[in-house]
Design a protein around this motif. Structure first.
Motif, PDB file in Angstrom:
ATOM      1  N   UNK A   1     -15.326  -1.461  -6.074  1.00 40.37           N
ATOM      2  CA  UNK A   1     -16.070  -0.327  -5.500  1.00 40.37           C
ATOM      3  C   UNK A   1     -15.208   0.495  -4.554  1.00 40.37           C
ATOM      4  N   UNK A   2     -14.848   1.682  -5.012  1.00 45.11           N
ATOM      5  CA  UNK A   2     -14.056   2.562  -4.169  1.00 45.11           C
ATOM      6  C   UNK A   2     -14.812   2.879  -2.876  1.00 45.11           C
ATOM      7  N   UNK A   3     -16.143   3.008  -2.991  1.00 43.75           N
ATOM      8  CA  UNK A   3     -16.920   3.351  -1.792  1.00 43.75           C
ATOM      9  C   UNK A   3     -16.883   2.232  -0.755  1.00 43.75           C
TER      10      UNK A   3
ATOM     11  N   UNK B   1      -4.648  -1.356  -3.605  1.00 48.21           N
ATOM     12  CA  UNK B   1      -4.336  -2.783  -3.384  1.00 48.21           C
ATOM     13  C   UNK B   1      -4.135  -3.036  -1.884  1.00 48.21           C
ATOM     14  N   UNK B   2      -3.425  -2.117  -1.230  1.00 49.95           N
ATOM     15  CA  UNK B   2      -3.220  -2.268   0.219  1.00 49.95           C
ATOM     16  C   UNK B   2      -4.552  -2.302   0.965  1.00 49.95           C
ATOM     17  N   UNK B   3      -5.474  -1.449   0.534  1.00 59.75           N
ATOM     18  CA  UNK B   3      -6.784  -1.405   1.198  1.00 59.75           C
ATOM     19  C   UNK B   3      -7.549  -2.713   0.981  1.00 59.75           C
ATOM     20  N   UNK B   4      -7.443  -3.270  -0.222  1.00 60.60           N
ATOM     21  CA  UNK B   4      -8.126  -4.551  -0.499  1.00 60.60           C
ATOM     22  C   UNK B   4      -7.551  -5.641   0.413  1.00 60.60           C
TER      23      UNK B   4
ATOM     24  N   UNK C   1      -8.067  -4.902 -14.006  1.00 61.86           N
ATOM     25  CA  UNK C   1      -8.288  -3.759 -13.115  1.00 61.86           C
ATOM     26  C   UNK C   1      -6.945  -3.263 -12.601  1.00 61.86           C
ATOM     27  N   UNK C   2      -6.620  -2.038 -12.968  1.00 68.34           N
ATOM     28  CA  UNK C   2      -5.317  -1.488 -12.617  1.00 68.34           C
ATOM     29  C   UNK C   2      -5.452  -0.612 -11.374  1.00 68.34           C
ATOM     30  N   UNK C   3      -5.269  -1.200 -10.201  1.00 63.96           N
ATOM     31  CA  UNK C   3      -5.456  -0.447  -8.956  1.00 63.96           C
ATOM     32  C   UNK C   3      -4.149   0.199  -8.501  1.00 63.96           C
ATOM     33  N   UNK C   4      -4.251   1.341  -7.848  1.00 62.82           N
ATOM     34  CA  UNK C   4      -3.062   1.970  -7.272  1.00 62.82           C
ATOM     35  C   UNK C   4      -2.558   1.100  -6.125  1.00 62.82           C
ATOM     36  N   UNK C   5      -1.318   1.349  -5.720  1.00 60.71           N
ATOM     37  CA  UNK C   5      -0.772   0.552  -4.625  1.00 60.71           C
ATOM     38  C   UNK C   5      -1.585   0.757  -3.345  1.00 60.71           C
ATOM     39  N   UNK C   6      -2.010   1.976  -3.173  1.00 60.71           N
ATOM     40  CA  UNK C   6      -2.812   2.294  -1.981  1.00 60.71           C
ATOM     41  C   UNK C   6      -4.127   1.501  -1.994  1.00 60.71           C
TER      42      UNK C   6
ATOM     43  N   UNK D   1      -0.707 -16.147   0.724  1.00 56.19           N
ATOM     44  CA  UNK D   1      -0.206 -14.892   0.171  1.00 56.19           C
ATOM     45  C   UNK D   1      -1.368 -14.132  -0.472  1.00 56.19           C
ATOM     46  N   UNK D   2      -2.093 -13.427   0.375  1.00 56.88           N
ATOM     47  CA  UNK D   2      -3.296 -12.740  -0.095  1.00 56.88           C
ATOM     48  C   UNK D   2      -2.952 -11.645  -1.103  1.00 56.88           C
ATOM     49  N   UNK D   3      -1.866 -10.958  -0.855  1.00 57.81           N
ATOM     50  CA  UNK D   3      -1.495  -9.853  -1.737  1.00 57.81           C
ATOM     51  C   UNK D   3      -1.255 -10.346  -3.167  1.00 57.81           C
ATOM     52  N   UNK D   4      -0.461 -11.417  -3.291  1.00 57.48           N
ATOM     53  CA  UNK D   4      -0.214 -11.967  -4.637  1.00 57.48           C
ATOM     54  C   UNK D   4      -1.508 -12.422  -5.286  1.00 57.48           C
ATOM     55  N   UNK D   5      -2.399 -12.990  -4.479  1.00 54.89           N
ATOM     56  CA  UNK D   5      -3.672 -13.460  -5.030  1.00 54.89           C
ATOM     57  C   UNK D   5      -4.515 -12.289  -5.514  1.00 54.89           C
ATOM     58  N   UNK D   6      -4.516 -11.195  -4.749  1.00 56.48           N
ATOM     59  CA  UNK D   6      -5.274 -10.007  -5.166  1.00 56.48           C
ATOM     60  C   UNK D   6      -4.692  -9.449  -6.467  1.00 56.48           C
ATOM     61  N   UNK D   7      -3.357  -9.407  -6.545  1.00 58.36           N
ATOM     62  CA  UNK D   7      -2.722  -8.881  -7.768  1.00 58.36           C
ATOM     63  C   UNK D   7      -3.029  -9.774  -8.974  1.00 58.36           C
ATOM     64  N   UNK D   8      -3.023 -11.086  -8.735  1.00 61.50           N
ATOM     65  CA  UNK D   8      -3.338 -12.042  -9.808  1.00 61.50           C
ATOM     66  C   UNK D   8      -4.771 -11.803 -10.301  1.00 61.50           C
ATOM     67  N   UNK D   9      -5.673 -11.584  -9.362  1.00 63.59           N
ATOM     68  CA  UNK D   9      -7.066 -11.323  -9.733  1.00 63.59           C
ATOM     69  C   UNK D   9      -7.200 -10.014 -10.506  1.00 63.59           C
ATOM     70  N   UNK D  10      -6.513  -8.977 -10.027  1.00 68.72           N
ATOM     71  CA  UNK D  10      -6.575  -7.673 -10.719  1.00 68.72           C
ATOM     72  C   UNK D  10      -6.100  -7.840 -12.162  1.00 68.72           C
ATOM     73  N   UNK D  11      -5.051  -8.617 -12.340  1.00 71.84           N
ATOM     74  CA  UNK D  11      -4.509  -8.823 -13.681  1.00 71.84           C
ATOM     75  C   UNK D  11      -5.541  -9.536 -14.559  1.00 71.84           C
ATOM     76  N   UNK D  12      -6.111 -10.587 -14.022  1.00 72.62           N
ATOM     77  CA  UNK D  12      -7.116 -11.349 -14.769  1.00 72.62           C
ATOM     78  C   UNK D  12      -8.308 -10.459 -15.130  1.00 72.62           C
ATOM     79  N   UNK D  13      -8.686  -9.581 -14.207  1.00 69.16           N
ATOM     80  CA  UNK D  13      -9.871  -8.748 -14.417  1.00 69.16           C
ATOM     81  C   UNK D  13      -9.566  -7.486 -15.220  1.00 69.16           C
TER      82      UNK D  13
END
Ligand code: A3P
Length: 292
Positions: A58-60, A210-213, A203-208, A189-201
């Motif tokens: 959710x971007x919002x 991912x940083x916000x997440x 979901x191709x998020x911009x770097x910005x 390593x929260x960032x790696x975990x978020x990226x791993x989740x995005x890959x599994x899901x």
């Protein structure tokens, strides 16, 4: 004691699950291919995963343009049907659940939908649980770690036996489209975990984004954020707190060392080794401590 617990098909639910009537019909609950489920044993990082998923989808939420709690964006399957008509929810629907593998809707076993299973060192789970039940009067059940350890190991808590939950899900992983995530790794390593989740899901998020997440899913941020810290939801469900405790309490690895005696730890280890013998899922709780 434990009046909030209700045993159904060998698993302890909160009795609210039965007010909604859903638990009795879980098998037939209709699953869509793009549904996503967070599955946990309680106190393993559920709200954390809810916040991360909500931020990913959710971007919002990332931009904070809407006031909806993460817990409601990723609602509990077994406790929310009184408030939500799941059939009318737009896709992708996000869910949370504590249920064991054998109670899930049939569609999940056909590898429809994606599942994220979060697990955590059971000693930390137990200590987190101990504080939790002593914070809300409805759960008040054990004055000492010793007393609670007995309940926990016997599975007389919401979620039943930790070993059965983790083993069950892992041993049946081939029936599901499932990604296992370890709390301790997310913490390191929260960032790696978020990226791993995005890959599994997928979901191709911009770097910005991912940083916000990553920023908004940190413990410090969530603790101060009423949309993320679960306190409002609990207040509505359980009323005022018994003492000055917070749902987001410490959020650390190895807090059990501050709670358990050497003797309790040895007893726990013995049971762990017996229950999890030959279990292939890797458990590395922290850098100084390696088990199996
Ligand atoms: P502690 O009691 O050890 O602090 P659940 O949501 O499954 O009930 O799990 C709650 C536990 O997860 C609590 O553990 C809570 O502090 C921790 N937690 C929640 N959000 C977290 C975050 N962003 N980072 C680390 N731990 C978090």
């Amino acid at each position: 004691n434990n009046i909030y617990l209700l045993k159904f098909k060998g698993f302890y639910f909160h009795c609210a699950a039965f007010d909604t009537g859903l638990s009795e019909n879980l098998d037939d609950f209709e699953i869509r291919d793009d549904d996503v489920f967070v599955v946990t044993y309680p106190k393993s990082g559920t709200i954390w995963a809810q916040q991360i998923l909500s931020l990913i989808y959710f971007e919002e939420h990332r931009k904070r343009t809407e006031n909806l709690e993460a817990a409601h964006r990723v609602p509990f399957l077994e406790y929310s049907s009184r408030d939500i008509d799941f059939g009318k929810r737009p896709s992708p629907r996000l869910f949370t659940t504590h249920i064991p593998y054998y109670l899930v809707p049939r569609g999940l076993k056909d590898k429809k939908a994606k599942i994220i299973y979060i697990y955590r060192n059971p000693k930390d789970v137990m200590c987190s649980y101990f504080h939790y039940i002593n914070t809300y009067p409805v759960f008040k059940a054990a004055d000492t770690i010793e007393a609670f350890m007995k309940q926990f190991l016997e599975g007389k808590v919401l979620g039943s036996v930790w070993f059965d939950h983790v083993r069950g899900w892992y041993e049946h992983r081939n029936y599901f489209n499932i990604q296992f995530m370890m709390y301790e790794e997310m913490k390191k390593d929260l960032r790696s975990s978020v990226l791993k989740l995005c890959k599994f899901l997928g979901e191709d998020l911009s770097e910005e984004a991912v940083n916000a997440v990553v920023r908004q899913a940190s413990f410090e941020n969530m603790k101060d954020d009423p949309l993320a810290n679960f306190e409002n939801t609990l207040y509505r469900g359980f009323g005022p707190k018994l003492q000055e405790g917070h749902f987001l309490r410490k959020g650390t690895i190895g807090d059990w060392k501050n709670h358990m005696t050497v003797q309790q730890n040895e007893r726990f280890d013995k049971i762990f080794q017996k229950q999890m013998k030959d279990f292939p899922l890797q458990f590395i709780w922290d850098v100084n401590e390696t088990q199996n």
